[in-house]
Design an enzyme around this catalytic site. Structure first.
Site, PDB file in Angstrom:
ATOM      1  N   HIS A  71      -2.583  12.310  -2.432  1.00 12.58           N
ATOM      2  CA  HIS A  71      -2.018  10.996  -3.151  1.00 12.58           C
ATOM      3  C   HIS A  71      -3.357   9.785  -3.110  1.00 12.58           C
ATOM      4  O   HIS A  71      -3.022   8.829  -3.680  1.00 12.58           O
ATOM      5  CB  HIS A  71      -0.842  10.441  -2.261  1.00 12.58           C
ATOM      6  N   ASN A  91      -1.847   2.986  12.912  1.00 14.69           N
ATOM      7  CA  ASN A  91      -3.101   2.239  12.867  1.00 14.69           C
ATOM      8  C   ASN A  91      -2.882   0.938  12.950  1.00 14.69           C
ATOM      9  O   ASN A  91      -3.635  -0.076  13.350  1.00 14.69           O
ATOM     10  CB  ASN A  91      -4.181   3.030  12.134  1.00 14.69           C
ATOM     11  N   HIS A  92      -1.862   0.424  11.978  1.00 17.76           N
ATOM     12  CA  HIS A  92      -1.805  -0.728  11.641  1.00 17.76           C
ATOM     13  C   HIS A  92      -0.392  -1.063  11.171  1.00 17.76           C
ATOM     14  O   HIS A  92       0.326   0.125  10.971  1.00 17.76           O
ATOM     15  CB  HIS A  92      -2.509  -0.956  10.495  1.00 17.76           C
ATOM     16  N   ASP A 124      -4.609  -4.250  12.167  1.00 16.89           N
ATOM     17  CA  ASP A 124      -4.678  -3.011  12.978  1.00 16.89           C
ATOM     18  C   ASP A 124      -4.021  -3.517  14.339  1.00 16.89           C
ATOM     19  O   ASP A 124      -4.116  -4.664  14.795  1.00 16.89           O
ATOM     20  CB  ASP A 124      -6.400  -2.843  13.413  1.00 16.89           C
ATOM     21  N   ASP A 136       0.799  -1.094   0.104  1.00 17.94           N
ATOM     22  CA  ASP A 136      -0.154  -0.132   0.143  1.00 17.94           C
ATOM     23  C   ASP A 136       0.877   1.103   0.110  1.00 17.94           C
ATOM     24  O   ASP A 136       0.855   2.036   0.877  1.00 17.94           O
ATOM     25  CB  ASP A 136      -0.961   0.003   1.137  1.00 17.94           C
ATOM     26  N   GLU A 176      -4.737  13.511   9.883  1.00 16.22           N
ATOM     27  CA  GLU A 176      -5.759  12.708   8.791  1.00 16.22           C
ATOM     28  C   GLU A 176      -6.795  12.378   9.538  1.00 16.22           C
ATOM     29  O   GLU A 176      -6.848  11.244  10.222  1.00 16.22           O
ATOM     30  CB  GLU A 176      -4.991  11.811   7.749  1.00 16.22           C
ATOM     31  N   ASP A 188      -1.392   9.212  10.200  1.00 17.64           N
ATOM     32  CA  ASP A 188      -2.482   8.458   9.345  1.00 17.64           C
ATOM     33  C   ASP A 188      -3.629   7.986   9.952  1.00 17.64           C
ATOM     34  O   ASP A 188      -3.459   7.314  11.102  1.00 17.64           O
ATOM     35  CB  ASP A 188      -1.631   7.196   8.787  1.00 17.64           C
TER      36      ASP A 188
HETATM   37  C1  NOJ Z   1      -4.625   6.920   4.539  1.00 20.32           C
HETATM   38  C2  NOJ Z   1      -3.456   7.120   3.512  1.00 20.32           C
HETATM   39  O1  NOJ Z   1      -3.673   8.455   3.113  1.00 20.32           O
HETATM   40  C3  NOJ Z   1      -3.863   6.046   2.432  1.00 20.32           C
HETATM   41  O2  NOJ Z   1      -2.849   6.251   1.263  1.00 20.32           O
HETATM   42  C4  NOJ Z   1      -3.493   4.644   2.943  1.00 20.32           C
HETATM   43  O3  NOJ Z   1      -3.844   3.655   1.977  1.00 20.32           O
HETATM   44  C5  NOJ Z   1      -4.359   4.311   4.223  1.00 20.32           C
HETATM   45  N1  NOJ Z   1      -4.289   5.643   5.158  1.00 20.32           N
HETATM   46  C6  NOJ Z   1      -4.155   3.197   5.022  1.00 20.32           C
HETATM   47  O4  NOJ Z   1      -3.004   3.634   5.827  1.00 20.32           O
END
Ligand code: NOJ
Length: 553
Positions: free
Chosen positions: A309, A103-104, A171, A61, A243, A201
């Site tokens: 992004h 978070n994870h 998580d 990711d 975020e 995040d």
């Molecule tokens: C938010 C991030 O902006 C995104 O790109 C990501 O896939 C998720 N959180 C998971 O970390």
């Protein structure tokens, strides 16, 4: 003293090391490459860099699946390279913020590996488990259409584990005090290496109670205070930019009534209504969103942005509004994502219309908060819709007309460089735009300069002024006897508007910061302004001698 709150008037530039500049020729961007581009960024005038995740990761990711929080992924360099980079940034007066993804973890993280294979491991409780598949396993997915569930069965432990995002991102059990202590340790580590803050995040998920028995979200806001307190003890000027795509009524829970939680948050409410305003020419919902997100502690700040992004999430708009934005900026199914957003870059969304783009950036930069710019947007880069999900808008930076846009000497870049059509690097690149005074790049540099000349935006009180036309937004900022008035025409057609800038002797005279032209009020105290289609005007109220009148301490 006011400069201590540096984030109030920062200009943030977000980039991914992986796709910015490759110095060693292996096709992957790296810290040495980024360090060589610091002068470019300093020239642009940005004051802070937000680095997307660069820690060791399987990269499923785009780095938001970390497998070692205390290292740089070897593909990007070493910790030594990282420190050279932060040092180089500091020398140029640029601060560095980094993504904090707690978070994870990745499922390849040793903590998860330990946790899954041994129920007596101390790491077992670092994650969130269930013996049975919870009833709500098919709810709460963040990536609908791609992600099928929030609980997956782990073959090794024989149990189900919770994952708010993809199944390879288990998580963390953030309520566990050991996990919390580890999060602080991670922050402490990177602070020591020269960073000035974190883009945290997925904050609502970090602080949510987690478990098979949870059927409605319960946030543990106190955690946010713990994070901030730690940071402030370690390094007084370090900040957290959250975020958190949440409703305005919960904003103050994130900022803290006493300003003791998050320093900054991205303003998603304004972002969505801004796109609606661009699509419809109706500024009323945007003005409403500005009002709804007005309240914040004096030390807190909003982060405003156009694109980031991820997909442009339109989930908070009404269906009719959302459909209007889809129709204007992402009509094809292929351009849309997760049933709620658009995955395109900004420039192609606007059909590359220069005047409209400039107006939109000027608008974003003039909103009450701190602007956050995404790499490549300063030259109007495009997207590659043949790439999956959000990768389409994450292609390598286009530096020049050299092969692979000058991003790498390798002919196998980590993601394909855009090389076809109007957005190909042959047409859109830094080197060409550097030479052209009227390019997007040089225009952006001027916009950044203008934003720095209007500290009222970051510090002051704002008022959205009454204007009869739906498509015109006028905002006035006042701060310490100084004021700016900023007007945008979101429509293509020219228009004449009458504006009442409000009381105060200076209100008689408006001087355009960009070209020095002025407007004088009529007898009724109104200014009659002629605005070209997509015009943007930044006025200083009462004249340009504000520098003399400034009373900064
Ligand atoms: C938010 C991030 O902006 C995104 O790109 C990501 O896939 C998720 N959180 C998971 O970390």
């Amino acid at each position: 003293m006011i400069n201590d709150l540096w984030y109030k008037n920062a200009v943030v530039y977000c980039l991914s090391v992986e796709t910015f500049m490759d110095a060693n020729g292996d096709g992957i961007g790296d810290f040495q490459g980024l360090a060589r581009r610091l002068d470019y960024l300093a020239g642009l005038g940005i004051t802070a860099i937000w680095l997307m995740p660069f820690q060791t990761s399987p990269g499923k990711d785009d780095g938001y699946d970390v497998s070692d929080y205390y290292n740089v992924d070897p593909r990007y360099g070493t910790l030594g390279d990282f420190v050279e980079f932060t040092h180089g940034a500091k020398q140029r007066g640029i601060r560095v913020m980094i993504d904090l993804v707690v978070n994870h973890t990745s499922d390849e993280h040793p903590w998860f590996q330990e946790a899954r294979k041994d129920e007596n491991s101390p790491y077992r409780d670092w994650y969130v488990w269930s013996k049975e598949k919870p009833e709500n396993a098919s709810q709460g997915m963040v990536f609908p259409g791609v992600q099928k569930t929030t609980w997956s069965r782990d073959k090794v432990s024989g149990k189900y584990y919770f994952h708010r995002f993809y199944d390879f991102q288990p998580d963390l059990n953030t309520a566990n005090p050991h996990v919390q202590a580890e999060i602080l340790k991670i922050m402490g580590f990177w602070i020591q290496l020269g960073v000035s803050g974190f883009r945290m995040d997925a904050v609502p998920f970090v602080i949510a109670r987690k478990g098979a028995d949870i059927d409605k979200p319960v946030e543990q806001y106190d955690m946010l205070r713990t994070f901030r307190e730690f940071l402030q003890w370690r390094q007084g000027d370090a900040i957290i930019l959250a975020e958190a795509n949440v409703l305005p009524k919960t904003d103050m829970n994130y900022f803290g009534e006493d300003g003791d939680r998050m320093h900054m948050m991205f303003n998603f409410q304004v972002n969505q209504t801004l796109f609606y305003a661009l699509a419809s020419g109706d500024c009323a919902p945007l003005a409403k969103a500005l009002e709804a997100t007005r309240t914040r502690p004096p030390t807190a700040q909003w982060g405003h942005f156009l694109r980031n992004h991820d997909e442009l999430d339109l989930g908070r708009l009404s269906e009719a509004q959302r459909n209007m934005v889809f129709a204007a900026f992402g009509p094809d199914k292929d351009m849309q994502l997760y049933d709620r957003g658009i995955r395109r870059r900004f420039s192609p969304m606007l059909g590359g219309n220069r005047d409209r783009m400039r107006m939109a950036y000027s608008l974003m930069f003039s909103l009450p908060g701190t602007p956050v710019l995404r790499y490549g947007d300063e030259i109007g880069m495009g997207e590659d819709l043949s790439l999956p999900e959000r990768n389409c808008a994450r292609t390598p930076m286009q530096w020049s007309t050299e092969p692979q846009a000058g991003f790498t000497k390798s002919d196998a870049p980590v993601l394909p460089v855009i090389s076809d059509g109007a957005y190909g690097f042959q047409h859109i690149n830094v080197a060409d735009q550097r030479r052209n005074p009227d390019s997007m790049l040089n225009w952006m540099e001027r916009l950044i300069r203008m934003r720095k000349e209007a500290p009222e935006i970051g510090w002051g009180d704002f008022r959205v002024l009454d204007v009869e036309e739906d498509g015109v937004l006028a905002i006035r900022y006042d701060w310490r006897n100084n004021a700016v008035l900023i007007v945008h025409n979101l429509n293509e057609s020219p228009i004449e508007v009458r504006i009442d800038p409000g009381p105060g002797e200076g209100s008689q005279l408006l001087v355009d910061i960009a070209d020095g032209s002025d407007s004088r009020a009529d007898e009724a105290g109104l200014h009659r302004l002629y605005l070209e289609g997509y015009a943007y005007k930044w006025f200083r109220v009462g004249g340009l001698d504000y520098l003399l009148r400034r009373t900064e301490i």
